[in-house]
Design an enzyme around this catalytic site. Structure first.
Site, mmCIF file in Angstrom:
data_model
loop_
_atom_site.group_PDB
_atom_site.id
_atom_site.type_symbol
_atom_site.label_atom_id
_atom_site.label_comp_id
_atom_site.label_asym_id
_atom_site.label_seq_id
_atom_site.Cartn_x
_atom_site.Cartn_y
_atom_site.Cartn_z
ATOM 1 N N TYR A 143 41.326 11.530 98.725
ATOM 2 C CA TYR A 143 41.369 12.497 97.749
ATOM 3 C C TYR A 143 42.021 11.812 96.505
ATOM 4 O O TYR A 143 43.025 10.932 96.628
ATOM 5 C CB TYR A 143 41.923 14.037 98.063
ATOM 6 C CG TYR A 143 40.929 14.686 98.657
ATOM 7 C CD1 TYR A 143 39.756 15.241 98.537
ATOM 8 C CD2 TYR A 143 41.447 14.859 100.161
ATOM 9 C CE1 TYR A 143 38.963 15.973 99.453
ATOM 10 C CE2 TYR A 143 40.531 15.804 100.956
ATOM 11 C CZ TYR A 143 39.543 16.244 100.440
ATOM 12 O OH TYR A 143 38.632 17.069 101.410
ATOM 13 N N VAL A 201 34.495 23.760 97.379
ATOM 14 C CA VAL A 201 33.107 23.422 97.235
ATOM 15 C C VAL A 201 32.418 22.436 98.109
ATOM 16 O O VAL A 201 31.273 22.370 98.402
ATOM 17 C CB VAL A 201 32.486 23.012 96.025
ATOM 18 C CG1 VAL A 201 32.833 24.190 94.998
ATOM 19 C CG2 VAL A 201 33.124 21.930 95.623
ATOM 20 N N GLU A 202 33.181 21.624 98.810
ATOM 21 C CA GLU A 202 32.624 20.714 99.578
ATOM 22 C C GLU A 202 31.646 21.116 100.477
ATOM 23 O O GLU A 202 30.522 21.044 100.136
ATOM 24 C CB GLU A 202 33.711 19.692 100.492
ATOM 25 C CG GLU A 202 34.689 18.860 99.284
ATOM 26 C CD GLU A 202 35.695 18.147 100.094
ATOM 27 O OE1 GLU A 202 36.935 18.477 100.278
ATOM 28 O OE2 GLU A 202 35.216 16.957 100.239
ATOM 29 N N LEU A 203 31.968 21.519 101.852
ATOM 30 C CA LEU A 203 30.728 22.210 102.596
ATOM 31 C C LEU A 203 30.428 23.686 102.485
ATOM 32 O O LEU A 203 29.834 24.076 103.134
ATOM 33 C CB LEU A 203 30.896 21.719 103.900
ATOM 34 C CG LEU A 203 30.668 20.191 104.279
ATOM 35 C CD1 LEU A 203 30.800 19.940 106.001
ATOM 36 C CD2 LEU A 203 29.693 19.543 103.671
#
Lengths: 358, 358
Positions: free
Chosen positions: A119, A155-157
């Site tokens: 990140y 929001v990733e998965l």
């Protein structure tokens, strides 16, 4: 001795001297570069704590491409870390979705195994941690516990752990694949192992044989003269003081705007970077130094994807981080060098995933 | 003759008779099946109007996986027509996105080349038409011109033609790839050719060697007895009167609820199917008969994805289309047969797509 003979001899001597000088300069530059950079290896790095097996890799690949891990059943790792376009997304997607909701541009999965942390704010210590503790942690719980700006990414998965486990358990082929990947465990279909398998597959996504690497290991003709001048400028101007190592970055943190703050379009006030993770005031506007491998493929640039123009990104970096106003010619040569960092992209055959009945 | 010898002879005779009868039954069933169904061929069908070249196929594959064709730069053909999961999406994605916005469940791209028309309402005559006139038509214009319920699909790529062309033209590798694919054209990077190339690639996505096909061409052991009984029931009950041909469907239209209207969950009143295309009152609630190849992989079922349960789908079909109440045992055997329609899935290596600079 006739004058023409003398001139020919003198010219030959001069050529020999210049050539020796050029060979010496090439060697000096390469020696300098070798102290700063390492080539991408031909094969994935060893993972002593979690030895690779074909079964783990096969499972990890399935899970990397598995959209049904997400709550919407529509988002897999592979969608935003698209191996066809440099291990990132198509640009505006993250510009739209991520910047609005989670604040930052997608970072590439290619060669990510060589980063010291994951990140832009380094909040995941390795690839497994990125999957297990960050990507798939319950987004609603994370939103509530959100300690600082941009400290998490909801929001990733948008996947909850239980949902992911339930989905996989409903498919006998996955139950079987987990048993084969982790034969020593009585009940291996657990969350931790999703992260382990995906991380091992991701560690294979490396890009060896970039022109720069071929030059670094001794092939004089792998780089053009312009690209070699770019290497020299990259070192001499100070870029390599942060962008070094195997990934030309990814190994440390730095304040964005250490000499001069960049324009607000590149550094909006509300994303304070690593401060969100450490709460240390010294970490305000500090970000992980991004790696530059395959940088030609990973536009848009900066943590908020504020430019698609690599020349502009180089120029902003020079001014903000080094206090150097690079000339157009210097920028062009540095960009030529940066494009020589594009390696052989991974050849990945799509896995066939099991059917589900609910 | 001792009694035991007599019994042994009688038993042998009985076995021979039964076996001959079984062989005859097998041949009769296969003959019947061969009149109704065709196996998927080993290689993609010929395209006489647009001969395949390696360059066209390579370009078509790139475009199929190209998220930057869409306005968001995040959606490619490959995301909703995911080759890893039967050429459809993960289920809820379309259940959520498509049903809300465009009304219908994703149909598989696998073997779609064998369909007589594309979409649940057949509004695209072939794969190229699906790409050129439907998928990538300007969604805003389409929304305005929307003639009937569900007549268009504004959500597929949400791509405008000009945006797609602009994106591709900005990448020299695409300019080159179009020139190589369409060498006879002076300016080949045009919209029509995007459709041609994608359609030719999609035509290669076929799934030969399903157990049913291996049985159909003569391998007695490719199907279990239960599956063979399923074939017989599928024919005898009347399913094959619509679901026939190479795709067991995809060749004609039928009213959903021809005998008895199904529950409203399976046939909501607002989607009138092909009526939206033809405006012919006879086409109310008429849909393209879906193909059943790889049906095990393509849940959820029906045009609105209203069930993940293949047994339930079979049972609803029996009641609505045939007026037949199938027993649990009959349904189970038909489902066993349907699962024998899963063929060898395409082996697709991800293309590496060119970088872009804006």
């Amino acid at each position: 001795m006739r004058i023409s003979t003398f001139l020919r001899l003198a010219a030959a001597l001069l050529c020999a001297v210049l050539s020796a000088h050029s060979v010496q300069a090439e060697e000096t530059l390469r020696d300098q570069a070798r102290k700063l950079f390492d080539p991408i290896p031909q094969t994935a790095p060893a993972t002593p704590n979690d030895p690779v097996t074909p079964e783990k890799l096969a499972l990890g690949k399935m899970l990397f491409f598995e959209p049904r891990l997400s709550d919407t059943h529509g988002i897999s790792c592979a969608i935003c870390h698209n191996i066809s376009i440099g291990g990132v997304d198509g640009g505006e997607l993250s510009g739209d979705r991520n910047v609005k909701l989670a604040g930052r541009e997608v970072q590439t999965v290619l060669n990510a195994v060589f980063n010291k942390s994951q990140y832009w704010d380094g909040r995941a210590s390795d690839l497994k941690d990125q999957v297990v503790n960050s990507v798939m942690a319950n987004p609603k719980a994370l939103l509530k516990s959100r300690g600082g700006p941009m400290a998490i990414n909801p929001v990733e998965l948008t996947a909850s752990k239980q949902h992911a486990i339930d989905q996989l358990r409903s498919m006998p082929a996955y139950v079987d694949a987990f048993k084969k990947a982790f034969p020593e465990q009585p009940d291996p279909l657990v969350y931790e192992n999703i992260g382990r398998a995906i991380a091992l597959f991701e560690a294979t996504l490396i890009t060896p044989d970039a022109p720069f690497d071929r030059w670094l290991v001794g092939n004089d003709t792998a780089l053009s003269e312009e690209e070699k001048t770019g290497v020299k400028l990259f070192i001499d101007k100070g870029c390599a003081s942060c962008h070094n190592g195997i990934n030309l970055g990814g190994g440390a943190y730095a304040k964005f705007g250490v000499v001069t703050p960049p324009a607000v379009e590149h550094l909006p006030a509300d994303d304070q970077g690593r401060f969100g993770v450490t709460k240390d005031i010294a970490d305000r506007y500090v970000f992980k130094i991004p790696g530059l491998r395959n940088v030609e493929l990973t536009a848009p640039y900066f943590h908020n994807g504020s430019t698609f123009d690599l020349s502009k990104a180089v120029s902003v970096m020079g001014a903000s981080q080094l206090g150097v106003a690079l000339s157009d010619d210097e920028t062009r040569k540095i960009v030529a060098f940066l494009k020589s960092l594009t390696g052989r992209q991974p050849e990945v055959t799509l896995p066939i995933l099991p059917p589900r009945s609910h």
